[in-house]
Design a protein around this motif. Structure first.
Motif, mmCIF file in Angstrom:
data_model
loop_
_atom_site.group_PDB
_atom_site.id
_atom_site.type_symbol
_atom_site.label_atom_id
_atom_site.label_comp_id
_atom_site.label_asym_id
_atom_site.label_seq_id
_atom_site.Cartn_x
_atom_site.Cartn_y
_atom_site.Cartn_z
ATOM 1 N N GLU A 101 -1.714 58.500 6.951
ATOM 2 C CA GLU A 101 -2.623 59.653 6.944
ATOM 3 C C GLU A 101 -2.241 60.653 8.040
ATOM 4 O OE1 GLU A 101 -6.418 57.059 5.270
ATOM 5 O OE2 GLU A 101 -6.207 57.461 7.418
ATOM 6 N N ALA A 102 -1.923 60.122 9.229
ATOM 7 C CA ALA A 102 -1.545 61.007 10.332
ATOM 8 C C ALA A 102 -0.237 61.736 10.020
ATOM 9 C CB ALA A 102 -1.411 60.206 11.626
ATOM 10 N N ALA A 103 0.712 61.018 9.424
ATOM 11 C CA ALA A 103 2.009 61.633 9.101
ATOM 12 C C ALA A 103 1.844 62.704 8.023
ATOM 13 C CB ALA A 103 2.994 60.560 8.643
ATOM 14 N N LEU A 104 0.996 62.410 7.060
ATOM 15 C CA LEU A 104 0.721 63.353 5.968
ATOM 16 C C LEU A 104 0.082 64.630 6.516
ATOM 17 C CD1 LEU A 104 0.495 63.722 2.861
ATOM 18 C CD2 LEU A 104 -1.636 62.429 2.949
ATOM 19 N N LEU A 105 -0.911 64.442 7.372
ATOM 20 C CA LEU A 105 -1.610 65.587 7.957
ATOM 21 C C LEU A 105 -0.663 66.404 8.832
ATOM 22 C CD1 LEU A 105 -4.306 67.025 8.317
ATOM 23 C CD2 LEU A 105 -4.820 65.469 10.195
ATOM 24 N N LYS A 106 0.156 65.704 9.604
ATOM 25 C CA LYS A 106 1.103 66.375 10.485
ATOM 26 C C LYS A 106 2.095 67.205 9.666
ATOM 27 C CE LYS A 106 4.020 65.016 14.329
ATOM 28 N NZ LYS A 106 4.422 63.785 15.015
ATOM 29 N N TYR A 107 2.564 66.649 8.558
ATOM 30 C CA TYR A 107 3.538 67.374 7.737
ATOM 31 C C TYR A 107 2.908 68.631 7.137
ATOM 32 C CZ TYR A 107 7.657 68.222 4.971
ATOM 33 O OH TYR A 107 8.787 68.808 4.465
ATOM 34 N N LEU A 108 1.670 68.495 6.645
ATOM 35 C CA LEU A 108 0.993 69.657 6.059
ATOM 36 C C LEU A 108 0.740 70.732 7.107
ATOM 37 C CD1 LEU A 108 -1.597 67.921 3.692
ATOM 38 C CD2 LEU A 108 0.411 69.253 3.006
ATOM 39 N N VAL A 109 0.309 70.308 8.304
ATOM 40 C CA VAL A 109 -0.001 71.276 9.358
ATOM 41 C C VAL A 109 1.281 71.916 9.902
ATOM 42 C CG1 VAL A 109 -0.966 71.514 11.687
ATOM 43 C CG2 VAL A 109 -2.187 70.185 9.976
ATOM 44 N N SER A 110 2.361 71.122 9.985
ATOM 45 C CA SER A 110 3.630 71.674 10.476
ATOM 46 C C SER A 110 4.210 72.682 9.495
ATOM 47 C CB SER A 110 4.649 70.562 10.697
ATOM 48 O OG SER A 110 4.138 69.619 11.595
ATOM 49 N N ASN A 111 3.834 72.571 8.225
ATOM 50 C CA ASN A 111 4.323 73.501 7.200
ATOM 51 C C ASN A 111 3.160 74.338 6.668
ATOM 52 O OD1 ASN A 111 7.289 72.638 6.674
ATOM 53 N ND2 ASN A 111 6.141 70.727 6.837
ATOM 54 N N ARG A 112 2.243 74.707 7.590
ATOM 55 C CA ARG A 112 0.977 75.310 7.162
ATOM 56 C C ARG A 112 1.119 76.666 6.487
ATOM 57 N NH1 ARG A 112 1.587 74.698 12.431
ATOM 58 N NH2 ARG A 112 1.443 76.430 13.900
ATOM 59 N N GLU A 113 2.289 77.304 6.611
ATOM 60 C CA GLU A 113 2.456 78.626 5.992
ATOM 61 C C GLU A 113 2.799 78.536 4.504
ATOM 62 O OE1 GLU A 113 6.464 77.246 6.773
ATOM 63 O OE2 GLU A 113 4.615 77.111 7.924
ATOM 64 N N ARG A 114 2.955 77.326 3.975
ATOM 65 C CA ARG A 114 3.330 77.205 2.568
ATOM 66 C C ARG A 114 2.688 75.975 1.929
ATOM 67 N NH1 ARG A 114 7.547 73.405 1.689
ATOM 68 N NH2 ARG A 114 8.217 72.480 3.650
ATOM 69 N N ALA A 115 2.709 75.984 0.584
ATOM 70 C CA ALA A 115 2.226 74.818 -0.150
ATOM 71 C C ALA A 115 3.366 73.797 -0.226
ATOM 72 C CB ALA A 115 1.797 75.226 -1.544
ATOM 73 N N VAL A 116 3.020 72.523 -0.146
ATOM 74 C CA VAL A 116 4.022 71.467 -0.164
ATOM 75 C C VAL A 116 3.827 70.638 -1.437
ATOM 76 C CG1 VAL A 116 4.941 69.489 1.095
ATOM 77 C CG2 VAL A 116 3.966 71.406 2.366
ATOM 78 N N SER A 117 4.913 70.405 -2.166
ATOM 79 C CA SER A 117 4.790 69.652 -3.422
ATOM 80 C C SER A 117 4.592 68.160 -3.149
ATOM 81 C CB SER A 117 6.026 69.864 -4.298
ATOM 82 O OG SER A 117 7.123 69.179 -3.732
#
Ligand code: CA
Length: 248
Positions: A160-176
């Motif tokens: 969950e932490a890794a998932l959240l970190k990845y989304l927040v680190s790429n917050r300027e775009r949608a991630v597939s």
């Protein structure tokens, strides 16, 4: 620093193998594609750092591959492999967003130098997100913990932490979902389905619900037919520059 991943799209077997071998000898992780259709699929895959793209290709022309790739991956570095004399192609290629080109026949040394120059520019260290603010709470990604204003806490699992970190680190775009599978769960995702991503996102959303807030903005936004994106509820409060190089 992770090994850079390079896709070589070239239909002439001798050139393709020569280029791939030279890159592998230099320590790169190489995927080969012999036509434009396979090339586009490989070039657009998650985790690719650079694409070497021939122009005259069966199934799909290299310049077409480039313009399709630019729609899905606007910043992915591309070096065109062009024939001597085809100046029009080079100009069209650079206008379509190629980063550089080499003219055939090129030496392995020249090619590697161009590849290195581009990767130096694009594989800069990126700051690592540590603290994220959410409504009346703070998420500490290092401790994998959410602290709410009323002092209640919730723990996040490693995933969950890794998932959240990845989304927040790429917050300027949608991630597939596919990118999340490959980047959060790592390679070897065979057997794991994109449904696993949805399940983890659902659990994460439940944990990110402020116990005190009724109309909290969305923490994780669903992007229809694509994946997910960090939502308006999340604000990065603290980033630390990691010592190892990351990917932009
Ligand atoms: Ca060709």
């Amino acid at each position: 620093m992770p090994k850079a991943r390079i896709v070589v799209v070239e239909d002439e077997p001798a050139i393709r193998r020569g280029v791939a071998d030279a890159l592998r000898l230099s320590g790169y992780d190489v995927t080969e594609a012999a036509d434009g259709a396979v090339g586009l699929r490989e070039a657009g895959a998650a985790g690719v750092d650079l694409v070497l793209l021939d122009i005259m290709l069966p199934k799909k022309d290299g310049l077409e591959v480039l313009s399709d790739l630019r729609r899905s991956n606007p910043t992915r570095p591309v070096i065109l492999l062009t024939a001597r004399g085809s100046e029009d192609d080079r100009v069209r290629g650079l206008k379509s967003g190629a980063d550089d080109y080499v003219v055939k026949p090129f030496s392995a040394k020249e090619l590697i130098a161009r590849v290195e120059a581009i990767l130096r520019r694009t594989m800069k260290p990126v700051p690592e997100v540590r603290l994220v603010e959410i409504g009346g709470g703070t998420i500490d990604l290092h401790r994998r913990e959410i602290r709410w204003a009323d002092n209640t806490r919730a723990d996040l699992s490693e995933t969950e932490a890794a998932l959240l970190k990845y989304l927040v680190s790429n917050r300027e775009r949608a991630v597939s979902r596919e990118e999340l599978l490959s980047r959060v769960w790592g390679i070897g995702t065979a057997g794991l389905e994109t449904r696993a991503v949805d399940m983890h996102v659902a659990r994460l959303r439940a944990k990110l619900k402020d116990p005190a807030g009724d109309d909290q903005p969305e923490a994780i936004v669903t992007v229809r037919a694509h994946g997910y994106m960090a939502g308006p509820a999340l604000t990065v409060a603290d980033e630390v520059v990691a010592t190892t190089a990351g990917k932009r």
